[in-house]
Write an enzyme that holds these catalytic residues in place. Structure first.
Site, PDB file in Angstrom:
ATOM      1  CB  CYS A  58      11.466 -20.191  46.034  1.00  0.00           C
ATOM      2  SG  CYS A  58      12.602 -20.449  47.410  1.00  0.00           S
ATOM      3  CB  CYS A  61      16.818 -21.402  45.535  1.00  0.00           C
ATOM      4  SG  CYS A  61      15.756 -22.533  46.423  1.00  0.00           S
ATOM      5  CB  CYS A 136      -4.765   3.954   4.038  1.00  0.00           C
ATOM      6  SG  CYS A 136      -4.357   3.182   2.464  1.00  0.00           S
ATOM      7  CB  CYS A 139       0.699   2.570   2.946  1.00  0.00           C
ATOM      8  SG  CYS A 139      -0.156   3.619   1.782  1.00  0.00           S
ATOM      9  CG  ASP A 656       2.015 -15.177  44.521  1.00  0.00           C
ATOM     10  OD1 ASP A 656       1.958 -16.313  45.024  1.00  0.00           O
ATOM     11  OD2 ASP A 656       2.931 -14.365  44.761  1.00  0.00           O
ATOM     12  CG  ASP A 861       6.697 -12.476  42.825  1.00  0.00           C
ATOM     13  OD1 ASP A 861       6.890 -13.140  41.787  1.00  0.00           O
ATOM     14  OD2 ASP A 861       6.873 -12.935  43.961  1.00  0.00           O
ATOM     15  CG  ASP A 865       3.811 -15.745  41.092  1.00  0.00           C
ATOM     16  OD1 ASP A 865       3.552 -16.827  41.622  1.00  0.00           O
ATOM     17  OD2 ASP A 865       3.960 -14.687  41.728  1.00  0.00           O
TER      18      ASP A 865
END
Length: 988
Positions: A58, A61, A136, A139, A656, A861, A865
């Protein structure tokens, strides 16, 4: 929100209090303790190393690793990527080695290994090229194919609306010059906008240069500077373009070198008048002026042609003059029309010939081909009738010179209105670029940190680590952090948050925001293309380049559209001609001024010019451009058409919890002691244990413990020996010879500590109240229970309710325990909850929902995630603030407000409904227009569409599609959101 990956070490190290009465900075740590800047420069430049870090789960860490590395001497910067298990470190090799850094990471409990060859040049660069001459989608498809065919090009996108190409290529295989050659070989003009190499680039204008030798001398002088990557000179414009590393040098150094070069010091350097945004705007204005001039010249010749063929023929005196014979049946009027229409056809209309030739040379047909065929058919048939009249004593024919001249005039008017409208679709980028102030006040400091000099400079001359003064009412000149002073800053132009944000020493500031009341001195940390504003502009530009999947439909049609129209046109002419030849219709249908061949020719030309592939090609990109621009102004950054298209279909959102539905800043809300003990002493032991942990809950406990030591700003806690962190459970340590364990129920049971009934009851109660319960054991006995709460965001309940009314299902997925998760879900009205889920489990849940038939958006976040954000149909990163370059997300919500999720979905639905409307208009126009032009109504009503009116209608169709997209600029958020008052949460 999770720990910012790119937080600055100097901000972390500075204390946040004690504002001094005058600007004085006693300590600004840049180098290892006891080492001066001069010594560092003598020791050599910095190095970069990449480490593989195994065991991170996470952001806490990642924070532990980052903190451990930054404690070492000689570390310039450390960035930890928890998703890819990597850490990138910038360091001074004279003070610290790669092995020392690796050992420091392992000391905090993770496996680390140096990754070789990561510091090599990137294998992919992004290059943007402006393309002139596209008319267009045919092209743009031609250019795209030409670029994709080049070996080394990984991805190429060509946007008709912005007239730019974005190429992802391998610089070891192909160069940007080869890409430009490929575009020019395809028949279009290519102008380099930017390459991946020149992310920091500045153009300087040099006055006083008399010879090419002087320019080369200046080029060599700048090239010799450290950090300069490339120097390009343009002798005609007296311009020098410098690509450089902003960490090592900057534009003021280049100007100084230029002005001190040469014995007479006659050279003067200034920033080139037009930046990238200015160049784009200049090009747009030139294009608009060019079409306007062409239209005016065309009008000068076309009006007399129109008058002689349509008006004067009904005025007896003038008609007699125009019908005067010159040679045989050749009249004065025919000669006048021929003379006046020829410059329109071949000089003013030469752009259509050039465009047709380029397209046909590469095996494709575009709008220019239709215009050239239609106008040439009318013009050369008219020339035939004139020559025949001059050589025959009894030939009576009708010329169509007014058809070719008026066609070209109307098409030029249409193109003029189209480029005028297209320019307004990219106003969002222009507004963003204009947020940066033009000037800044640069401060010079003495060795003690006192201000010795103030100087006003161009804001583009700001370099990294400059000290800038921001006065009240002025815009912040650069991203950085506050060194001295306190004020409130209005950040609404960047984050969309209207409420001014308080700033004091150590707080970060964003370039382009407005200082409201106090004087601030800031240190510039991100300048030029590194700034948040520049990143936002780049992100919006990239979004406007990206094609929506629905555009493939238009691209497929455009491939066959022009050839089909030509076949229809020839078939129309042939059908009417044969019908007239074999008396398939009464002769009374033929107007008195023409024969059956001429009538058939008019129908054929009308079919050819009324069909417009332009409207079809502009339907999607113009709406995407306006939609993404409007989103950026609302603080919602949508990464292109694919994200827009995905978001409008979303019918299930996975949220989350921490930092998304909740504030993300846990606070201690309750403490219950189970033993007789002074609360002050209890928290002293707990804080001494937890201060060694980087976990958000540990930080909340330490912050709360500081309240019992109010006399000290940074209290020194007792020493903790034998500290151990048990991932996902808690921490242990010996403090003052007492064994302290702080953690959850599992940690207590694993440590053979009995949990009393009182403690168990309180844990149950905390979970019921959506709080997290933490047990504290001292000397083998549970002594206290802490209740920690992460408050629900204001307006969360209303947002979930509004989503329900939009037929969008809401689901919460969190790593927190079931009790807390269920309580939060009940509080805000979410029915489905998945708790105690690891990041990979979140991604699995998203895939399960997709398998069940849902179009899923994930709101998180952006760090922990990321797997789920990537797995979802649409990933939304919330509360990104200035860290906007979140690769995993499709939509970046720059504020932390949940209502932006609704804004993103609502805006995408509005944009997509506008795209649908554009397609209905463009296709419907052609489906209705072509049969009418072919004479479908002529037998029953006698109505036919003259070619010049068909041309005007064709021009109007493109303009109407662009204007339809432009109406999106009036987008308003749902009224329910306007009535939703989002209050703030005050955390003590």
């Amino acid at each position: 929100m999770a720990t910012k990956l790119l937080a600055l070490a100097c901000i972390r190290n500075e204390s946040y209090g004690g504002l001094s009465p005058r600007p004085h900075y006693p300590s600004m740590p840049k180098y290892p303790k006891g080492v001066s800047a001069q010594e560092t420069s003598l020791q050599g430049s910095e190095a970069k190393a990449m480490f593989s870090v195994i065991g991170m789960t996470c952001s806490a860490c990642a924070g532990s690793v980052e903190k451990a590395v930054k404690r070492l001497p000689g570390i310039k910067e450390a960035v930890v990527d928890v998703l890819n298990n990597r850490a990138q470190v910038m360091f001074y090799p004279s003070f610290v080695t790669e092995e020392t850094i690796r050992e420091a990471i392992e000391d905090v409990g993770f496996q680390a290994a140096l990754i070789k060859d990561e510091t090599n040049e990137k294998s992919t660069q992004v290059c943007r090229i402006r393309i002139n001459g596209m008319t267009c989608t045919s092209c743009s498809s031609t250019v795209e194919k030409a670029l994709q065919a080049i070996h080394g090009v990984q991805k190429a996108q060509v946007a008709l609306a912005t007239e730019e190409a974005e190429c992802h290529y391998d610089p070891k295989i192909v160069t940007h010059n080869q890409l430009m050659e490929a575009i020019e070989d395809a028949g279009f003009e290519a102008i380099l906008v930017s390459t991946g190499e020149d992310m920091s680039k500045i153009d300087l204008q040099v006055d006083g240069v008399r010879t090419g030798n002087s320019m080369r001398m200046l080029e060599n002088s700048i090239q010799a500077l450290p950090g300069v990557q490339a120097v390009d000179i343009s002798s005609e414009l007296k311009k020098i373009s410098v690509s450089y590393k902003p960490d090592m040098t900057g534009p003021r150094n280049f100007i100084k070198v230029i002005e001190s070069t040469g014995s007479s010091r006659r050279f003067k350097a200034t920033i080139f008048p037009d930046g990238e945004g200015g160049r784009r705007e200049t090009h747009r204005k030139e294009e608009i002026n060019q079409y306007f001039r062409s239209f005016l010249w065309s009008l000068i010749f076309t009006i007399p042609v129109f008058l002689t063929s349509m008006i004067f023929m009904y005025i007896p005196g003038i008609k007699h003059g125009l019908d005067t014979k010159v040679v045989n049946m050749l009249t004065v009027g025919e000669i006048m029309r021929w003379v006046l229409s020829t410059p329109v056809q071949f000089i003013i209309g030469r752009r259509f010939y050039a465009g047709s030739y380029k397209a046909l040379r590469h095996g494709s047909a575009n709008m220019d081909v239709l215009i050239a065929l239609g106008t040439n058919a009318a013009y050369f048939y008219s020339v035939y009738t004139v020559l025949r009249a001059a050589t025959s004593p009894n030939f009576e024919g009708t010329d169509f010179f007014e058809t070719s001249a008026m066609l070209i005039s109307f098409i030029l008017l249409g193109k003029y209105l189209e480029v005028l409208a297209k320019g307004k679709t990219s106003e969002a980028i222009a507004k963003l670029m204009n947020l940066a102030p033009e000037a800044a006040i640069l401060l010079t400091l003495d060795e003690e940190g006192n201000v010795t000099r103030e100087e006003e400079i161009d804001s583009r001359l700001i370099q990294k680590n400059d000290i800038i003064k921001i006065i009240p009412g002025a815009k912040v000149a650069s991203d950085g952090f506050v060194l001295w002073g306190q004020s409130h800053i209005n950040e609404s132009m960047i984050t969309g948050e209207a409420r001014p944000v308080a700033k004091r020493k150590g707080d970060t500031v964003i370039g382009g925001t407005v200082n409201e009341n106090g004087v601030l001195h800031i240190k510039a940390t991100k300048v030029g293309s590194e700034s948040a504003l520049a990143q936002i502009v780049r992100l919006v530009e990239s979004a406007q380049m990206a094609k929506a999947p629905v555009q493939k439909f238009a691209d497929r049609i455009s491939k066959y559209f022009v050839p089909l129209v030509i076949i229809l046109s020839l078939s129309t002419w042939l059908a009417w001609f044969l019908a007239g030849k074999f008396h398939g219709y009464p002769e009374s249908w033929i107007p008195s001024s023409m024969d059956s061949f001429e009538l058939a020719l008019q129908f054929g030309i009308s079919v050819m010019v009324i069909a417009c592939p332009c409207a079809l090609g502009l339907a999607t990109p113009t709406a995407v451009m306006v939609g993404t621009g409007v989103g950026a102004s609302q603080g919602v950054l949508i990464k292109g058409g694919q994200a827009l298209e995905g978001a409008h279909k979303v019918n299930c959102i996975v949220f989350d919890k921490t930092g998304t539905l909740t504030v993300g800043k846990p606070v201690v809300v309750n403490t219950r002691l189970l033993k007789n003990m002074v609360l002050h002493e209890f928290y002293e032991l707990v804080a001494a244990t937890e201060v060694n942990s980087e976990h958000p809950l540990a930080k909340a406990i330490v912050e709360y413990a500081k309240k019992f030591r109010e006399d000290e700003e940074n209290p020194a806690w007792p020493e903790a020996r034998d500290f151990a962190s048990v991932t996902g459970h808690g921490v242990k340590a010996v403090v003052r010879n007492r064994e302290v364990i702080v953690g959850n129920k599992s940690l207590m049971l694993d440590s053979n500590i009995a949990i009393p009934a009182d403690a168990q009851d309180m844990l149950t109660e905390t979970e019921r109240m959506a709080q997290t319960g933490i047990l504290v054991s001292i000397d083998g006995e549970v002594t206290g229970v802490l209740a920690i709460s992460d408050p629900v965001k204001p307006g969360a309940q209303e947002v979930i309710s509004i989503l329900k009314s939009m037929n969008v299902r809401s689901i919460m997925v969190t790593g927190d325990n079931w009790g807390t998760a269920s309580s939060i879900a009940r509080q805000i009205g979410i029915e489905t909850v998945v708790a105690e889920a690891k990041p990979e489990h979140k991604a699995e849940k998203v895939k399960d929902l997709q398998a069940a038939g849902y179009v899923v958006a994930m709101v998180g976040d952006g760090i922990n995630d990321s797997p789920a954000l990537v797995a979802a149909d649409v990933g939304m990163a919330i509360g990104a603030g200035t860290d906007i370059a979140i690769e995993a997300a499709d939509i970046v919500l720059m504020k932390s407000n949940l209502e932006d999720v609704i804004t993103a979905i609502h805006l995408s639905r509005k944009t997509f409904s506008r795209i649908r409307l554009n397609y209905i208009w463009a296709l419907g126009y052609n489906i209705l227009g072509i049969p009418i032009a072919a004479g479908a109504l002529f037998p029953s009503t006698g109505f036919r569409l003259p070619p010049w009116i068909a041309g005007a209608a064709m021009a109007a169709s493109s303009v109407s599609v662009v204007c339809c997209s432009l109406l999106l600029k009036n987008y308003k958020r749902p009224k329910k959101l306007e009535n939703l008052e989002i209050g703030g949460i005050k955390i003590e």
